[in-house]
Design an enzyme around this catalytic site. Structure first.
Site, PDB file in Angstrom:
ATOM      1  N   HIS A  27      32.276  68.123 -21.872  1.00  0.00           N
ATOM      2  CA  HIS A  27      30.973  68.764 -22.145  1.00  0.00           C
ATOM      3  C   HIS A  27      29.833  67.742 -21.980  1.00  0.00           C
ATOM      4  CE1 HIS A  27      32.232  72.698 -23.499  1.00  0.00           C
ATOM      5  NE2 HIS A  27      32.956  72.241 -24.501  1.00  0.00           N
TER       6      HIS A  27
ATOM      7  N   GLU B 136      32.325  75.358 -20.572  1.00  0.00           N
ATOM      8  CA  GLU B 136      33.728  75.246 -20.986  1.00  0.00           C
ATOM      9  C   GLU B 136      34.595  74.789 -19.810  1.00  0.00           C
ATOM     10  OE1 GLU B 136      34.228  75.467 -24.127  1.00  0.00           O
ATOM     11  OE2 GLU B 136      36.416  75.459 -24.267  1.00  0.00           O
TER      12      GLU B 136
ATOM     13  N   GLU C  69      35.426  67.042 -25.558  1.00  0.00           N
ATOM     14  CA  GLU C  69      33.972  66.943 -25.784  1.00  0.00           C
ATOM     15  C   GLU C  69      33.317  66.039 -24.747  1.00  0.00           C
ATOM     16  OE1 GLU C  69      32.878  69.125 -27.626  1.00  0.00           O
ATOM     17  OE2 GLU C  69      34.673  69.599 -28.789  1.00  0.00           O
TER      18      GLU C  69
END
EC number: 3.4.17.19
Lengths: 504, 504
Positions: free
Chosen positions: A275, A301, A272
């Protein structure tokens, strides 16, 4: 607090006025992003119904602002100079064209059908009872076919491609199908070989818990910080399904802790954080403009996977991490040796569940879904026949059949929430991550030496320039071309897999 | 997730269409409430600027929806039957009249001036430097006078009354001034007497910490639950300034913990729980309609104070609480005796800071502000002369002068954020709380016996029926009349003070 739009001097050109309009829509999107995060990470269960209304109202207002007649007039009149502004205007037209392609009644029926199906799906998955969700999913598919047809008519794309475009602009089935076919061929040989090589190696030593949750939280915060997350602009919380939400100046990542496992939270947070860095690194002077957004789901991604799979599971970083874990959690020293962490966290294992899959078999899960959803949208596969088609396709790809639909076609939320055309992004992202990592290693001296010290800055500095800071100026292929000298090339991913899993 | 408005069958009457329009505005208000809570309780500092944009955009959209020409047409055409619907339509007209009275440019200039002043005020208060904020506050006052004039022209109220009405509909300076004058007279005699009686009693034994924060959190959750807060529809978190936010189905209260003090967090939570119960008890079948909202700020404060001041500091409840605290925190048993808790938490003490004031002297702080803000809005007092007027007025009321402006006219955020006409609500709320408590005791047998067992249900059940469930159907005075048989009557508050502080 300042108000959204300056009132004194009205913007002087159609393009400037459009920027103001799109900024307003984007600001509503920011509010939605924060409310989504809250729903997953904070909201008590009793708030769910009201939250649904809030999100629907904001989505409805955004849509109204986007399809307002004045928007079409301004878009027709506007001109923009310079690469960024030209790209921005094109993206505005693109967003407007997609929004106006869908009649309001269809948008609403789709939202309702998705919500109804998702609710029933939760029960159906828990009971492994496909029949229960089947009529709901059939309605979702019917409406997605209508959406695809409407978008196809407006964009000239094939229906399934028109859905794919909603997740990753510029990538269609024709781009993906040959790559996936080649991967299937590669995997048929590579998987047994990887398993054989792995079997010859020493068995991994399990990390012995319990791992106290407060210590895990401290570690996860520290590691996210090392990767480059600035907690003046970010939070790390808990939610049932880990995700990255929020907005570029206030990004919210979540994870899940259990005392038994260290890997789940830690590797999830690294994913995460990848991201989150993308969001944080988007070009601030194009904030709230289409060109200032991330370049799509595959691009996104690629940024989570380059951190989680490429960098954090590299020999270099595992060496650093092992020392840190031994310090923090003690226990058997041999378990924290980098070779052992590699055996634990780079283990190939055929399984039924996509989200638990290793990076070698993960694409097989995606390939299956890509083919099935094409067939569903194309009308060649009826929803009633989905479980059979799933099990057959799964067996062909991974040599074993799911024991039930919970571990088969009921496992993912995506289709049951109306997301068709999304799945390819996972594997496109994995491939792009390998390609970007290879280019970064070539361009940035000392990248692995830095990772061996727990320092991600050489890698993330390069990513910020080549990917994050580019916003949506370039499509997926052009972004890769500018960063790596070539469009998506799966051979870098295969070379990475070869090094990691297929070399004795 | 369902969408906000049904699309299939359009509402058939002007009133039904208005309900849909107001529900949409209220739903935007819900989103703002959640974002405000997040800003105070969760947001990292780097998110502040974006949050400002989000809130301003939502406020701007709400305003646009409220002043849209179609709204005036529908309001002119609409009729409503039945008490609730008639009240609702009147409240719609009222909200529309107030919103349209203010030109957009004035609304915007006011928001900007308030934001600028609030920022400078934080520094000025820290430095106790009134000169620094003076020009900003002067601009805020100038704009508030413009707002008051515009609202006065539209409503026929006097300018200051038109501002007051924004916080508590139906209550103007003429209602408040005589009550406050009488209280001033009462206090001149009561305060020395209370001090004298107190001096004759044994000195309170301090509660000896440290009080571990996790144990305090558990206690605060337990006590909020005892009062009646249902955590399926609520959260309790931390923020610098405790408050009650969120929405009726998802109410969010906050507090502040320090290891040294138990009272701060606990009594704060009881106060905010009173607010929260009001929100939770609003009539659900009028949700998102003006008539379904709380009846104003004075009514709201009556609900926090009836829990915190009337019920939680009653002899009955202190007996229960003392036992619970001794269990939870141990230490000297005598300190947790109810008589000692009463001496600690019902202590009269002249002080400069409003938020730290006891319930006897608190109204003096409010009376001072009420008079000064009237003079500022009326133009009789210049901002430059505020510190002198403050110190003089304070001395007259409480017999001592603030040593600096930080403990004088700089202590509250309200004026520096443009809130004029709000302060009276605190004391109207305290008076209403006493009046409601007296009526509840008369109407509900065993109310104090229940409190002595930690059971608030008899009290809150009565409040739910008489106050919470009434929404905004009745104005403040009518609400009190229906619940207690008379409009606001300060003698109940004075009788309460007499019992608690003036009886040997």
């Amino acid at each position: 607090m300042s108000t959204a739009a300056p009132s004194t001097a009205a913007p002087s050109t159609a393009y400037e006025r459009l920027k103001t309009r799109f900024a307003r829509i984007a600001t509503l999107g920011e509010a939605q992003a924060m409310l989504h995060w809250d729903a997953a990470a904070m909201m008590p269960p009793g708030g769910a119904e009201s939250r649904g209304e809030q999100l629907a109202t904001l989505a409805g207002l955004s849509h109204e602002l986007l399809v307002a007649p004045v928007m079409a007039e301004e878009l027709a009149a506007a001109t923009a100079e310079g690469e960024w502004d030209a790209a921005n205007l094109e993206l505005m037209r693109h967003a407007h064209a997609r929004a106006t392609a869908l009649p309001g009644a269809l948008v609403e029926a789709t939202a309702r059908a998705n919500a109804a199906c998702e609710t029933v799906w939760r029960e159906a998955r828990a009971a492994s009872d496909f029949a229960r969700v089947q009529p709901y999913l059939a309605e979702v598919v019917r409406l997605q076919r209508e959406n695809a047809a409407a978008l196809s008519a407006a964009t000239g794309l094939a229906p399934y491609d028109a859905l794919m475009e909603g997740y990753q602009r510029g990538i269609g089935a024709a781009d993906v199908a040959p790559i996936f076919a080649a991967y299937e061929t590669f995997l048929a040989e590579a998987l047994p070989r990887a398993e054989e090589i792995q079997a010859r190696r020493p068995a991994p030593i399990a990390l012995r818990g319990p791992f106290p949750v407060p210590a895990q939280k401290a570690l996860c915060h520290e590691m996210a910080g090392r990767v480059g997350l600035d907690f003046a602009h970010a939070r790390l919380d808990e939610s049932l399904h880990p995700f990255c939400g929020g907005i570029p100046t206030d990004v919210r990542i979540t994870t899940r802790y259990t005392e038994e496992s260290l890997a789940q939270a830690l590797l999830g947070v690294l994913h995460e954080t990848g991201h989150a860095l993308y969001e944080r690194g988007l070009p601030a002077h194009h904030a709230r403009q289409p060109v200032g957004e991330a370049a799509g789901m595959a691009a996104h991604e690629s940024q989570s996977l380059i951190i989680e799979m490429q960098a954090a599971r590299s020999d270099a970083f595992l060496g650093f991490l092992g020392g840190r874990l031994a310090e923090g959690f003690g226990g058997e020293t041999a378990a924290y040796a980098p070779e052992n962490l590699a055996r634990l966290w780079r283990r190939v294992e055929r399984g039924f569940i996509r989200v638990d899959a290793d990076e070698l078999t993960y694409p097989a899960h995606v390939i299956l879904r890509f083919r099935l959803e094409q067939a569903l949208i194309g009308g060649e596969l009826a929803v009633a026949d989905l479980p059979g088609a799933w099990n057959e396709g799964f067996s062909r790809l991974l040599g074993m059949g799911p024991p039930d639909d919970a571990r088969g076609c009921l496992q993912d939320i995506h289709w049951h929430d109306g997301a068709f055309g999304y799945f390819p992004s996972y594997t496109l992202g994995a491939m792009a991550a390998a390609q970007l990592m290879r280019a970064a290693r070539a361009a940035v001296p000392g990248l692995d030496e830095a990772l061996a010290k727990g320092d991600f800055a050489p890698l993330t500095g390069w990513l910020r320039e080549k990917v994050h800071g580019q916003g949506s100026r370039l499509g997926f292929q052009d972004l890769l071309r500018a960063a790596t000298g070539k469009p998506l090339d799966p051979s870098d991913f295969m070379a990475h897999l070869n090094d990691r899993y297929l070399t004795d």
